[in-house]
Design an enzyme around this catalytic site. Structure first.
Site, PDB file in Angstrom:
ATOM      1  N   ASN A   7      80.813  23.339  50.691  1.00 55.41           N
ATOM      2  CA  ASN A   7      81.528  24.408  49.983  1.00 55.41           C
ATOM      3  C   ASN A   7      83.017  24.309  50.335  1.00 55.41           C
ATOM      4  OD1 ASN A   7      82.862  26.975  49.654  1.00 55.41           O
ATOM      5  ND2 ASN A   7      80.880  27.880  49.242  1.00 55.41           N
ATOM      6  N   HIS A  10      87.295  27.402  51.001  1.00 60.25           N
ATOM      7  CA  HIS A  10      88.358  27.768  51.949  1.00 60.25           C
ATOM      8  C   HIS A  10      89.531  26.801  51.968  1.00 60.25           C
ATOM      9  CE1 HIS A  10      86.266  31.285  52.788  1.00 60.25           C
ATOM     10  NE2 HIS A  10      85.238  30.702  53.373  1.00 60.25           N
ATOM     11  N   HIS A  43      82.732  28.816  44.681  1.00 58.15           N
ATOM     12  CA  HIS A  43      82.384  30.166  44.214  1.00 58.15           C
ATOM     13  C   HIS A  43      83.580  30.691  43.415  1.00 58.15           C
ATOM     14  CE1 HIS A  43      80.891  34.481  45.454  1.00 58.15           C
ATOM     15  NE2 HIS A  43      81.037  34.346  44.158  1.00 58.15           N
ATOM     16  N   ARG A  45      85.019  33.611  42.094  1.00 55.30           N
ATOM     17  CA  ARG A  45      84.805  35.060  42.217  1.00 55.30           C
ATOM     18  C   ARG A  45      85.520  35.796  41.101  1.00 55.30           C
ATOM     19  NH1 ARG A  45      82.962  36.411  47.749  1.00 55.30           N
ATOM     20  NH2 ARG A  45      83.163  38.552  47.067  1.00 55.30           N
ATOM     21  N   ARG A  49      89.966  35.115  44.170  1.00 58.05           N
ATOM     22  CA  ARG A  49      90.744  35.157  45.408  1.00 58.05           C
ATOM     23  C   ARG A  49      90.986  33.773  46.017  1.00 58.05           C
ATOM     24  NH1 ARG A  49      86.459  37.908  49.563  1.00 58.05           N
ATOM     25  NH2 ARG A  49      86.515  39.533  47.997  1.00 58.05           N
ATOM     26  N   GLU A  70      78.734  28.698  42.404  1.00 63.52           N
ATOM     27  CA  GLU A  70      78.217  30.010  42.825  1.00 63.52           C
ATOM     28  C   GLU A  70      78.889  31.056  41.955  1.00 63.52           C
ATOM     29  OE1 GLU A  70      78.975  30.898  46.892  1.00 63.52           O
ATOM     30  OE2 GLU A  70      77.895  29.164  47.607  1.00 63.52           O
ATOM     31  N   THR A 101      80.122  36.536  50.839  1.00 66.02           N
ATOM     32  CA  THR A 101      78.864  37.059  50.297  1.00 66.02           C
ATOM     33  C   THR A 101      78.042  37.649  51.442  1.00 66.02           C
ATOM     34  OG1 THR A 101      79.004  35.171  48.816  1.00 66.02           O
ATOM     35  CG2 THR A 101      76.983  36.454  48.746  1.00 66.02           C
ATOM     36  N   GLU A 151      68.085  29.599  47.207  1.00 67.10           N
ATOM     37  CA  GLU A 151      68.874  29.288  48.401  1.00 67.10           C
ATOM     38  C   GLU A 151      68.612  30.413  49.392  1.00 67.10           C
ATOM     39  OE1 GLU A 151      73.152  28.579  48.077  1.00 67.10           O
ATOM     40  OE2 GLU A 151      73.372  29.108  50.186  1.00 67.10           O
ATOM     41  N   HIS A 191      74.709  29.700  54.668  1.00 68.54           N
ATOM     42  CA  HIS A 191      75.568  30.832  55.051  1.00 68.54           C
ATOM     43  C   HIS A 191      75.644  30.944  56.560  1.00 68.54           C
ATOM     44  CE1 HIS A 191      78.000  34.367  54.751  1.00 68.54           C
ATOM     45  NE2 HIS A 191      78.073  34.155  53.452  1.00 68.54           N
TER      46      HIS A 191
HETATM   47  N1  PXP Z   1      75.773  29.928  50.296  1.00 68.91           N
HETATM   48  C1  PXP Z   1      76.323  30.955  49.619  1.00 68.91           C
HETATM   49  C2  PXP Z   1      75.553  31.563  48.505  1.00 68.91           C
HETATM   50  C3  PXP Z   1      77.608  31.438  49.941  1.00 68.91           C
HETATM   51  O1  PXP Z   1      78.125  32.456  49.258  1.00 68.91           O
HETATM   52  C4  PXP Z   1      78.321  30.796  50.977  1.00 68.91           C
HETATM   53  C5  PXP Z   1      79.692  31.267  51.310  1.00 68.91           C
HETATM   54  O2  PXP Z   1      80.564  31.015  50.283  1.00 68.91           O
HETATM   55  C6  PXP Z   1      77.716  29.718  51.638  1.00 68.91           C
HETATM   56  C7  PXP Z   1      76.426  29.320  51.297  1.00 68.91           C
HETATM   57  C8  PXP Z   1      78.416  28.953  52.700  1.00 68.91           C
HETATM   58  O3  PXP Z   1      78.613  29.772  53.802  1.00 68.91           O
HETATM   59  P1  PXP Z   1      79.583  29.344  54.966  1.00 68.91           P
HETATM   60  O4  PXP Z   1      80.966  29.277  54.385  1.00 68.91           O
HETATM   61  O5  PXP Z   1      79.418  30.415  55.988  1.00 68.91           O
HETATM   62  O6  PXP Z   1      79.135  27.984  55.433  1.00 68.91           O
END
Ligand code: PXP
Length: 237
Positions: A7, A10, A43, A45, A49, A70, A101, A151, A191
């Site tokens: 992901n 960030h 994601h 949003r 953001r 996402e 999330t 997931e 997550h």
């Molecule tokens: N899965 C989902 C559905 C999420 O919303 C996120 C965060 O964007 C993640 C996985 C990844 O989480 P993390 O950034 O804590 O690794």
């Protein structure tokens, strides 16, 4: 060993901290794929953001592995998904005030709305995953709505402070993964996973993919994105 889906939200968070054009998440996707990531997750949003519509469109052109979008189950997002055609979407709950999330999607109580969303997205050949808490009724409801995958939310496992609590949460993830597979669903998880807690989750044989963002991008600040991803894949083996 599950596949690692990275992901890259960030990377965009750092860009937005200054409103500049760098660092570019599109570059991050290329590096992630070269380092061995099996796919890229973003994601989009409602408040935009971090990831922007421009990122999604460019990533759709650039990503050669798999692009997982996402998104909240809104009309706007369904329109965008049908237009841009990611390989898959993951439906997530979304609140404006949250930092990330928080809980899983309540597939049970939102079933009527979600069924329509699943149909509309699948019509375009896009696979659908549901981001759910590790609860039996949520797994069953996901299956009955026509989702291809679930997931499993590992947030509670990741946040657990005491060993006993972490073990209990791990057990819930294991049970939900087994149940998902028995029902014929693809099973992903994610997550809050990081370099010190990923191993027990990566060892669950029913899990196909892990979705990891924050910990990888955080480590990339110090060691570079390529190494951060390779380190994670090594731990998952
Ligand atoms: N899965 C989902 C559905 C999420 O919303 C996120 C965060 O964007 C993640 C996985 C990844 O989480 P993390 O950034 O804590 O690794």
């Amino acid at each position: 060993m599950p596949d690692l889906m990275v992901n890259i939200d960030h990377v965009a968070t750092i860009r937005e901290a200054r409103g500049t054009y760098f660092p570019d998440p599109v570059y991050a996707a290329g590096i992630a794929e070269m380092a061995g990531a099996s796919g890229i997750i973003i994601h989009l949003r409602e408040d935009r953001r971090h990831i922007k519509d421009r990122d999604l469109r460019l990533l759709r052109q650039v990503v050669r592995t798999k692009l997982n979008l996402e998104m909240a189950a809104t009309d706007e997002m369904v329109r965008i998904a049908r237009d841009v055609l990611p390989d898959m979407i993951t439906l997530v709950p979304e609140k404006r005030e949250e930092l990330t999330t928080e809980g899983g999607l309540d597939v049970v109580s939102l079933s009527k709305r979600l069924k329509k969303v699943v149909e509309k997205v699948k019509e375009k050949g896009i696979k659908v995953s549901m981001f759910i808490d590790p609860e039996e009724r949520q797994v069953i409801a996901s299956k009955s709505l026509g989702a291809d995958m679930i997931e499993i939310h590992t947030g509670r496992y990741s946040d657990a402070v005491r060993d006993i609590e972490r073990y209990e949460e791990l057990k819930k993830v294991i049970d939900a993964a087994k149940q998902g597979k028995e029902l014929g669903l693809g099973v992903n998880a994610g997550h809050g996973l990081h370099y010190h807690n990923v191993k027990p989750i990566a060892s669950i044989p029913e899990i196909d993919e892990l979705s990891i963002g924050h910990s990888i991008i955080a480590r990339a600040i110090f060691v570079g994105l390529d190494k951060a991803i390779r380190d994670m894949i090594e731990l998952m083996k």
